[in-house]
Design a protein around this motif. Structure first.
Motif, PDB file in Angstrom:
ATOM      1  N   ARG B 193       0.841  -1.191   0.000  1.00  0.00           N
ATOM      2  CA  ARG B 193       0.000   0.000   0.000  1.00  0.00           C
ATOM      3  C   ARG B 193       0.883   1.250   0.000  1.00  0.00           C
ATOM      4  NH1 ARG B 193       2.673   1.189   3.627  1.00  0.00           N
ATOM      5  NH2 ARG B 193       2.503   0.843   5.855  1.00  0.00           N
ATOM      6  N   THR B 194       0.266   2.378  -0.301  1.00  0.00           N
ATOM      7  CA  THR B 194       0.988   3.629  -0.108  1.00  0.00           C
ATOM      8  C   THR B 194       0.282   4.442   0.963  1.00  0.00           C
ATOM      9  OG1 THR B 194      -0.135   4.599  -2.009  1.00  0.00           O
ATOM     10  CG2 THR B 194       2.081   3.796  -2.370  1.00  0.00           C
ATOM     11  N   ASN B 195       1.082   5.202   1.660  1.00  0.00           N
ATOM     12  CA  ASN B 195       0.669   5.925   2.851  1.00  0.00           C
ATOM     13  C   ASN B 195       1.266   7.325   2.737  1.00  0.00           C
ATOM     14  OD1 ASN B 195       1.069   5.105   6.379  1.00  0.00           O
ATOM     15  ND2 ASN B 195      -0.654   5.942   5.304  1.00  0.00           N
ATOM     16  N   TYR B 196       0.424   8.351   2.775  1.00  0.00           N
ATOM     17  CA  TYR B 196       0.936   9.695   2.571  1.00  0.00           C
ATOM     18  C   TYR B 196       0.087  10.714   3.318  1.00  0.00           C
ATOM     19  CZ  TYR B 196      -2.680   9.602  -1.104  1.00  0.00           C
ATOM     20  OH  TYR B 196      -3.853   9.458  -1.790  1.00  0.00           O
ATOM     21  N   THR B 197       0.594  11.915   3.423  1.00  0.00           N
ATOM     22  CA  THR B 197      -0.109  12.987   4.110  1.00  0.00           C
ATOM     23  C   THR B 197      -0.204  14.194   3.184  1.00  0.00           C
ATOM     24  OG1 THR B 197       1.957  13.850   4.991  1.00  0.00           O
ATOM     25  CG2 THR B 197       0.728  12.354   6.412  1.00  0.00           C
ATOM     26  N   PHE B 198      -1.130  15.072   3.502  1.00  0.00           N
ATOM     27  CA  PHE B 198      -1.110  16.397   2.869  1.00  0.00           C
ATOM     28  C   PHE B 198      -1.531  17.425   3.910  1.00  0.00           C
ATOM     29  CE2 PHE B 198      -5.267  14.525   1.803  1.00  0.00           C
ATOM     30  CZ  PHE B 198      -6.144  15.514   2.211  1.00  0.00           C
ATOM     31  N   ASN B 199      -1.012  18.636   3.747  1.00  0.00           N
ATOM     32  CA  ASN B 199      -1.338  19.714   4.684  1.00  0.00           C
ATOM     33  C   ASN B 199      -2.599  20.418   4.210  1.00  0.00           C
ATOM     34  OD1 ASN B 199       0.835  19.166   6.386  1.00  0.00           O
ATOM     35  ND2 ASN B 199       2.209  20.404   5.133  1.00  0.00           N
ATOM     36  N   GLY B 200      -3.698  19.705   4.371  1.00  0.00           N
ATOM     37  CA  GLY B 200      -4.983  20.241   3.951  1.00  0.00           C
ATOM     38  C   GLY B 200      -6.100  19.526   4.696  1.00  0.00           C
ATOM     39  N   ASN B 201      -7.295  20.099   4.632  1.00  0.00           N
ATOM     40  CA  ASN B 201      -8.459  19.571   5.325  1.00  0.00           C
ATOM     41  C   ASN B 201      -8.955  18.278   4.660  1.00  0.00           C
ATOM     42  OD1 ASN B 201     -11.702  19.649   5.656  1.00  0.00           O
ATOM     43  ND2 ASN B 201     -10.696  20.542   7.435  1.00  0.00           N
TER      44      ASN B 201
END
Lengths: 164, 442
Positions: B193-201
């Motif tokens: 799987r891929t796992n990521y973040t973003f600085n947003g709502n």
């Protein structure tokens, strides 16, 4: 030049070409029928080992896959690549496999890639290990196969081919 | 800004052709706190698929809002879900994402629980001079209030007073079925799987997961890469991905369901590129011609508030975990029929990597745009967004002919050419937002 020196030179040049965005020089380091592979992590301990049956972070079965990515980077059409994040690669600790000859060798190394994303003024460091399979073609060493182990695969927003 | 009535933030008046959402929904920390309490920790939330905990003693750790939970299959095969915290001092019991364990031993003082969550051992209990009253205490791991499954997908509610899962999912179940019944022997996640973040709502992802309108701008580089491949300007043929603009003349639509769920659908231009098309005879014989037709369509489904199943350039399942008003964590899997032929499986994987991977040629452009949106939405303007009215003139209350074909009774339907690129599919989520946050004293 010793085999280790030749391998180290090629690894350093690859980092240089990526950081200086000399995309054609970078592509020219690869054989046309190369494989470029960054496995994914299946859990805390185990990496994927079969690109036909498992998801990879990157898997290109020829240089054409890299060429698509270079086209995209240059296109100015991808929001994540405008402006192109600045990178610095540090590549160290090269070790040759015992089977190295004057025609083919496998070199393992450690890498970090510092990335500065201008769009939101954030920086990040990806790090891991490389395994390069090199062959000598017409006197020059070329990359036949590259495997990239990315240790920190929890990705903040974007990760492109020049970030590893 | 002080929380006012939830309805203040959403102007929902389709009869006058108005649907607007206030910008504060994406930037106000007080609203975010209410969302955690009343949406993520106050109702049904997807946790994992049953096949991720297929064998006895398999477990999977995840989060429901801020709360860490363990899904565990006991020795007898029964599934449980409990909070990931020891009854003794509250330490986290499980530190890995998944595995197989008959016993979970707390690292701190060694209290041990079996895979059903039952307390198996309190270390040195006999020597401990415990009072008699201690024996009357329940020492087992704390179960969540509600834990149910549908079509192999498992959901949790941390609040007991909720509708049954089937009632909550409603007619959106049909689209879960269309994804989860593609294989004769069930479905599975392709390993990795891929796992990521973003600085947003988090709601930026909710909307984007059904956003047809952004494809030709945000994903112009992907669209043109496919065009280059089809024109022979690129020799990279390993993925053979769908040509998105070819969809524009094709039939498409959307359904708003109850409780925040919605789906957009469209015909696909190149059926023979779809891995499922390679097995379509079996699929037709098993599910019938109508459902097989729908399985070949592109369908992007949102199950409010944290699950999206998109079957467009490839079949994916992704989960949305809000970390802060301006930070979100994503987990994404490629989903496939169990026993799929290797050639089809490999093509599916290459298509997934081409578009959906966080290292692919589309998702990073979405996440970076969410961050742009968050920056823009944080300027504090007292204003309502204008991204909910595209397609409204074609919106019909209730079922259209496409819904009737599947026996559905949606709140509203819209159909037309894909070029409409409707944005009315987002209404469901914001109506549910109002419903869940209404009547709260702030």
């Amino acid at each position: 030049m010793t085999l280790l020196a030749a391998a180290s030179d090629l690894l350093a040049r690859e980092g240089l070409y990526l950081d200086e965005r000399r995309w054609d020089d970078w592509l020219a380091l690869y054989c046309e029928d190369c494989t470029f592979w960054a496995p994914s992590w299946l859990d805390e301990e185990v990496q994927s080992n079969d690109p036909e049956r498992q998801i990879s972070l990157f898997y290109f079965s020829s240089r054409a896959g890299l060429e698509d990515r270079v086209w995209r980077i240059r296109s100015g059409q991808a929001p994540s690549l405008v402006p192109i994040p600045r990178t610095t690669h540090l590549i160290a600790n090269p070790v040759l496999d015992d089977c190295a000859t004057g025609d083919a060798m496998v070199v393992r190394s450690a890498w970090t890639c510092h990335i500065y994303t201008l769009r939101n003024r954030t920086q990040h460091v990806f790090f891991g290990r490389y395994e390069h399979h090199l062959v000598r073609l017409g006197g020059d060493w070329r990359i036949q196969h590259k495997k990239i182990t990315l240790m920190n695969d929890f990705v903040p927003a974007m990760l492109d081919v020049f970030c590893v | 800004m002080r929380f006012r009535d939830a309805a203040h933030y959403v102007r929902d008046d389709p009869d006058r052709g108005v649907f607007r959402v206030h910008r504060d929904l994406f930037s106000d920390e007080a609203l975010f706190e209410l969302e955690l309490q009343h949406i993520f920790e106050g109702g049904w939330v997807y946790v994992c698929a049953e096949f991720q905990v297929a064998r006895p003693n398999d477990f999977y750790c995840t989060k429901v809002g801020r709360r860490s939970v363990i899904v565990s299959r006991d020795e007898g095969g029964k599934l449980h879900c409990f909070y990931n915290t020891c009854r003794h001092r509250g330490a986290t019991i499980c530190h890995v994402e998944r595995g197989n364990k008959k016993y979970h031993v707390c690292d701190y003082h060694g209290w041990t629980y079996d895979s059903s969550g039952r307390n198996f051992d309190i270390k040195d209990r006999k020597e401990g001079a415990y009072p008699d009253s201690f024996d009357d205490c329940d020492h087992d791991l704390i179960p969540v209030a509600k834990f149910e499954g549908y079509a192999g997908l498992l959901f949790v509610s941390l609040k007991a007073d909720v509708a049954s899962l089937e009632d909550y999912l409603g007619d959106a179940r049909t689209f879960i079925d269309l994804a989860m019944k593609q294989g004769p022997d069930g479905m599975e996640f392709v390993p990795g799987r891929t796992n990521y973040t973003f600085n947003g709502n988090w709601k930026l992802q909710i909307d984007n997961g059904m956003d047809a309108y952004h494809l030709t701008s945000t994903h112009r580089s992907f669209v043109n890469t496919i065009n280059r491949r089809e024109a022979g300007q690129s020799s990279n043929q390993q993925a053979n991905s769908q040509n998105i603009p070819s969809r524009f003349a094709l039939e498409s639509g959307m359904f708003n369901f109850e409780n925040g769920h919605a789906v957009i659908w469209s015909d696909q231009p190149d059926l023979e590129k779809l891995p499922l098309f390679g097995a379509i005879d079996e699929v037709r014989a098993r599910v019938g011609k109508i459902r097989a037709k729908w399985m070949l369509r592109g369908c992007n489904l949102t199950i409010f508030p944290n699950l999206q199943i998109a079957d467009s350039t490839s079949l994916i399942l992704r989960t949305i975990l809000p970390l802060a008003v301006d930070r979100t964590e994503m987990t994404m899997y490629s989903m496939a029929p169990v026993g799929e032929a290797l050639e089809l499986r490999t093509r599916r994987i290459r298509q997934h990597e081409d578009f959906f991977n966080i290292t692919g040629m589309a998702t990073p452009d979405d996440t970076v745009i969410y961050e742009d949106c968050q920056n823009g939405l944080s300027v504090g303007a007292d204003d309502w967004l204008q991204c909910f009215e595209r397609g409204m003139a074609a919106l019909k209350p209730g079922a259209d002919a496409h819904a009737r074909e599947l026996g559905l009774s949606p709140v509203a339907s819209m159909s037309g050419r894909y070029a409409v690129q409707n944005e009315v599919c987002y209404h469901s989520a914001y109506r549910e937002w109002v419903r869940r946050l209404s009547g709260i004293a702030a």
